[in-house]
Design a protein around this motif. Structure first.
Motif, PDB file in Angstrom:
ATOM      1  N   LEU A 132       0.811  -1.223   0.000  1.00 53.16           N
ATOM      2  CA  LEU A 132       0.000   0.000   0.000  1.00 53.16           C
ATOM      3  C   LEU A 132       0.843   1.271   0.000  1.00 53.16           C
ATOM      4  CD1 LEU A 132      -2.805  -1.077   2.494  1.00 53.16           C
ATOM      5  CD2 LEU A 132      -2.928  -0.931  -0.002  1.00 53.16           C
ATOM      6  N   GLN A 133       2.052   1.195   0.525  1.00 50.94           N
ATOM      7  CA  GLN A 133       2.936   2.362   0.572  1.00 50.94           C
ATOM      8  C   GLN A 133       3.768   2.524  -0.711  1.00 50.94           C
ATOM      9  OE1 GLN A 133       2.871   0.114   3.285  1.00 50.94           O
ATOM     10  NE2 GLN A 133       1.340   1.424   4.249  1.00 50.94           N
ATOM     11  N   GLY A 134       3.673   1.587  -1.623  1.00 55.69           N
ATOM     12  CA  GLY A 134       4.456   1.655  -2.866  1.00 55.69           C
ATOM     13  C   GLY A 134       5.396   0.471  -2.983  1.00 55.69           C
ATOM     14  N   GLU A 135       6.523   0.704  -3.614  1.00 52.17           N
ATOM     15  CA  GLU A 135       7.492  -0.376  -3.793  1.00 52.17           C
ATOM     16  C   GLU A 135       8.078  -0.798  -2.440  1.00 52.17           C
ATOM     17  OE1 GLU A 135       9.295   0.325  -8.194  1.00 52.17           O
ATOM     18  OE2 GLU A 135      10.258   1.375  -6.548  1.00 52.17           O
ATOM     19  N   HIS A 136       8.323  -2.088  -2.317  1.00 48.10           N
ATOM     20  CA  HIS A 136       8.864  -2.629  -1.071  1.00 48.10           C
ATOM     21  C   HIS A 136      10.242  -3.236  -1.350  1.00 48.10           C
ATOM     22  CE1 HIS A 136       8.999  -4.442   2.844  1.00 48.10           C
ATOM     23  NE2 HIS A 136       9.164  -5.630   2.320  1.00 48.10           N
ATOM     24  N   PHE A 137      11.221  -2.802  -0.573  1.00 48.74           N
ATOM     25  CA  PHE A 137      12.583  -3.301  -0.704  1.00 48.74           C
ATOM     26  C   PHE A 137      13.031  -3.898   0.621  1.00 48.74           C
ATOM     27  CE2 PHE A 137      12.194  -0.075  -3.928  1.00 48.74           C
ATOM     28  CZ  PHE A 137      12.875  -0.598  -5.009  1.00 48.74           C
ATOM     29  N   THR A 138      13.995  -4.786   0.566  1.00 50.17           N
ATOM     30  CA  THR A 138      14.621  -5.341   1.759  1.00 50.17           C
ATOM     31  C   THR A 138      16.102  -5.514   1.459  1.00 50.17           C
ATOM     32  OG1 THR A 138      14.451  -7.081   3.428  1.00 50.17           O
ATOM     33  CG2 THR A 138      14.194  -7.754   1.147  1.00 50.17           C
ATOM     34  N   TRP A 139      16.885  -5.813   2.471  1.00 53.03           N
ATOM     35  CA  TRP A 139      18.321  -5.991   2.287  1.00 53.03           C
ATOM     36  C   TRP A 139      18.663  -7.460   2.167  1.00 53.03           C
ATOM     37  CZ3 TRP A 139      21.202  -2.015   1.035  1.00 53.03           C
ATOM     38  CH2 TRP A 139      20.743  -0.737   1.361  1.00 53.03           C
ATOM     39  N   GLY A 140      19.612  -7.770   1.320  1.00 50.05           N
ATOM     40  CA  GLY A 140      20.087  -9.140   1.155  1.00 50.05           C
ATOM     41  C   GLY A 140      21.594  -9.194   1.329  1.00 50.05           C
ATOM     42  N   LEU A 141      22.052 -10.168   2.073  1.00 47.77           N
ATOM     43  CA  LEU A 141      23.481 -10.380   2.272  1.00 47.77           C
ATOM     44  C   LEU A 141      23.931 -11.482   1.330  1.00 47.77           C
ATOM     45  CD1 LEU A 141      26.102  -9.888   3.873  1.00 47.77           C
ATOM     46  CD2 LEU A 141      25.331 -11.677   5.447  1.00 47.77           C
ATOM     47  N   HIS A 142      24.896 -11.178   0.485  1.00 50.18           N
ATOM     48  CA  HIS A 142      25.410 -12.128  -0.494  1.00 50.18           C
ATOM     49  C   HIS A 142      26.895 -12.347  -0.220  1.00 50.18           C
ATOM     50  CE1 HIS A 142      21.765 -11.689  -2.920  1.00 50.18           C
ATOM     51  NE2 HIS A 142      21.799 -10.444  -2.473  1.00 50.18           N
ATOM     52  N   ALA A 143      27.268 -13.604  -0.064  1.00 54.07           N
ATOM     53  CA  ALA A 143      28.670 -13.907   0.227  1.00 54.07           C
ATOM     54  C   ALA A 143      29.066 -15.220  -0.422  1.00 54.07           C
ATOM     55  CB  ALA A 143      28.886 -13.993   1.732  1.00 54.07           C
ATOM     56  N   ARG A 144      30.298 -15.295  -0.852  1.00 57.78           N
ATOM     57  CA  ARG A 144      30.874 -16.540  -1.334  1.00 57.78           C
ATOM     58  C   ARG A 144      32.101 -16.782  -0.477  1.00 57.78           C
ATOM     59  NH1 ARG A 144      31.398 -19.068  -7.101  1.00 57.78           N
ATOM     60  NH2 ARG A 144      29.232 -18.490  -6.924  1.00 57.78           N
ATOM     61  N   LEU A 145      32.014 -17.793   0.343  1.00 59.91           N
ATOM     62  CA  LEU A 145      33.081 -18.088   1.290  1.00 59.91           C
ATOM     63  C   LEU A 145      33.578 -19.507   1.084  1.00 59.91           C
ATOM     64  CD1 LEU A 145      31.213 -16.688   4.390  1.00 59.91           C
ATOM     65  CD2 LEU A 145      32.946 -15.501   3.058  1.00 59.91           C
ATOM     66  N   TYR A 146      34.840 -19.710   1.295  1.00 63.35           N
ATOM     67  CA  TYR A 146      35.424 -21.041   1.206  1.00 63.35           C
ATOM     68  C   TYR A 146      35.914 -21.442   2.585  1.00 63.35           C
ATOM     69  CZ  TYR A 146      35.225 -20.307  -3.785  1.00 63.35           C
ATOM     70  OH  TYR A 146      34.789 -20.056  -5.051  1.00 63.35           O
ATOM     71  N   TRP A 147      35.279 -22.451   3.150  1.00 62.92           N
ATOM     72  CA  TRP A 147      35.642 -22.946   4.470  1.00 62.92           C
ATOM     73  C   TRP A 147      36.034 -24.407   4.353  1.00 62.92           C
ATOM     74  CZ3 TRP A 147      35.355 -19.626   8.573  1.00 62.92           C
ATOM     75  CH2 TRP A 147      34.601 -18.483   8.400  1.00 62.92           C
ATOM     76  N   LEU A 148      36.983 -24.828   5.127  1.00 63.36           N
ATOM     77  CA  LEU A 148      37.228 -26.248   5.255  1.00 63.36           C
ATOM     78  C   LEU A 148      36.029 -26.850   5.970  1.00 63.36           C
ATOM     79  CD1 LEU A 148      40.965 -26.232   6.337  1.00 63.36           C
ATOM     80  CD2 LEU A 148      40.024 -26.732   4.090  1.00 63.36           C
ATOM     81  N   ASP A 149      35.665 -28.074   5.613  1.00 58.12           N
ATOM     82  CA  ASP A 149      34.473 -28.701   6.187  1.00 58.12           C
ATOM     83  C   ASP A 149      34.446 -28.617   7.705  1.00 58.12           C
ATOM     84  OD1 ASP A 149      33.750 -29.320   3.632  1.00 58.12           O
ATOM     85  OD2 ASP A 149      34.348 -31.419   3.751  1.00 58.12           O
ATOM     86  N   ASP A 150      35.559 -28.900   8.353  1.00 59.11           N
ATOM     87  CA  ASP A 150      35.598 -28.886   9.811  1.00 59.11           C
ATOM     88  C   ASP A 150      35.379 -27.481  10.362  1.00 59.11           C
ATOM     89  OD1 ASP A 150      36.049 -31.578   9.750  1.00 59.11           O
ATOM     90  OD2 ASP A 150      38.215 -31.420  10.021  1.00 59.11           O
ATOM     91  N   GLU A 151      35.930 -26.470   9.703  1.00 51.60           N
ATOM     92  CA  GLU A 151      35.742 -25.094  10.163  1.00 51.60           C
ATOM     93  C   GLU A 151      34.279 -24.678  10.037  1.00 51.60           C
ATOM     94  OE1 GLU A 151      38.391 -22.911   7.680  1.00 51.60           O
ATOM     95  OE2 GLU A 151      40.075 -23.132   9.052  1.00 51.60           O
ATOM     96  N   TRP A 152      33.655 -25.009   8.919  1.00 47.41           N
ATOM     97  CA  TRP A 152      32.258 -24.648   8.701  1.00 47.41           C
ATOM     98  C   TRP A 152      31.366 -25.324   9.743  1.00 47.41           C
ATOM     99  CZ3 TRP A 152      29.301 -21.077   7.203  1.00 47.41           C
ATOM    100  CH2 TRP A 152      27.965 -21.297   6.915  1.00 47.41           C
ATOM    101  N   ALA A 153      31.632 -26.578  10.036  1.00 44.87           N
ATOM    102  CA  ALA A 153      30.831 -27.292  11.030  1.00 44.87           C
ATOM    103  C   ALA A 153      30.910 -26.605  12.394  1.00 44.87           C
ATOM    104  CB  ALA A 153      31.299 -28.737  11.137  1.00 44.87           C
ATOM    105  N   GLU A 154      32.046 -26.035  12.710  1.00 45.47           N
ATOM    106  CA  GLU A 154      32.224 -25.376  14.005  1.00 45.47           C
ATOM    107  C   GLU A 154      31.480 -24.040  14.101  1.00 45.47           C
ATOM    108  OE1 GLU A 154      36.305 -24.966  15.114  1.00 45.47           O
ATOM    109  OE2 GLU A 154      36.741 -27.060  14.655  1.00 45.47           O
ATOM    110  N   ILE A 155      31.404 -23.282  13.017  1.00 48.85           N
ATOM    111  CA  ILE A 155      30.807 -21.944  13.105  1.00 48.85           C
ATOM    112  C   ILE A 155      29.423 -21.835  12.486  1.00 48.85           C
ATOM    113  CG2 ILE A 155      33.064 -20.843  13.149  1.00 48.85           C
ATOM    114  CD1 ILE A 155      32.329 -19.888  10.254  1.00 48.85           C
ATOM    115  N   TYR A 156      28.970 -22.868  11.798  1.00 43.05           N
ATOM    116  CA  TYR A 156      27.678 -22.810  11.097  1.00 43.05           C
ATOM    117  C   TYR A 156      26.548 -22.338  12.021  1.00 43.05           C
ATOM    118  CZ  TYR A 156      23.222 -24.288   9.382  1.00 43.05           C
ATOM    119  OH  TYR A 156      21.912 -24.298   9.043  1.00 43.05           O
ATOM    120  N   GLY A 157      26.410 -22.958  13.176  1.00 46.40           N
ATOM    121  CA  GLY A 157      25.332 -22.618  14.095  1.00 46.40           C
ATOM    122  C   GLY A 157      25.373 -21.167  14.518  1.00 46.40           C
ATOM    123  N   GLN A 158      26.563 -20.650  14.743  1.00 48.21           N
ATOM    124  CA  GLN A 158      26.705 -19.250  15.150  1.00 48.21           C
ATOM    125  C   GLN A 158      26.267 -18.306  14.025  1.00 48.21           C
ATOM    126  OE1 GLN A 158      30.755 -18.723  16.376  1.00 48.21           O
ATOM    127  NE2 GLN A 158      30.674 -20.480  17.756  1.00 48.21           N
TER     128      GLN A 158
END
Length: 79
Positions: free
Chosen positions: A12-38
């Protein structure tokens, strides 16, 4: 990494926008498993609506793991 303003449609107020975070990161599997939840718990409160919040995949894997946020809680869906 980039923070981008994304068009989400009209309301009703017109066009609606939101923010999007886009990232391409390379993690070793073990590192990603440790920080994924955070990472997910930091992002979850900022997801505007239930549903798709992003995806990730292993470097050599062709399957994506989709991140969904439902009522502020992360859920994973492998495709």
């Amino acid at each position: 990494m980039a923070l981008r303003r994304q068009y989400r449609g009209h309301n009703l107020q017109g066009e609606h926008f939101t923010w999007g975070l886009h990232a391409r990161l390379y993690w070793l599997d073990d590192e990603w498993a440790e920080i994924y939840g955070q990472v997910v718990m930091l992002l979850a409160p900022h997801v505007e609506e239930n549903g798709y919040a992003g995806h990730f995949r292993e470097q050599l894997d062709h399957r994506l793991t989709t991140l969904l946020i439902v009522d502020g809680e992360p859920q994973l869906s492998e495709k």
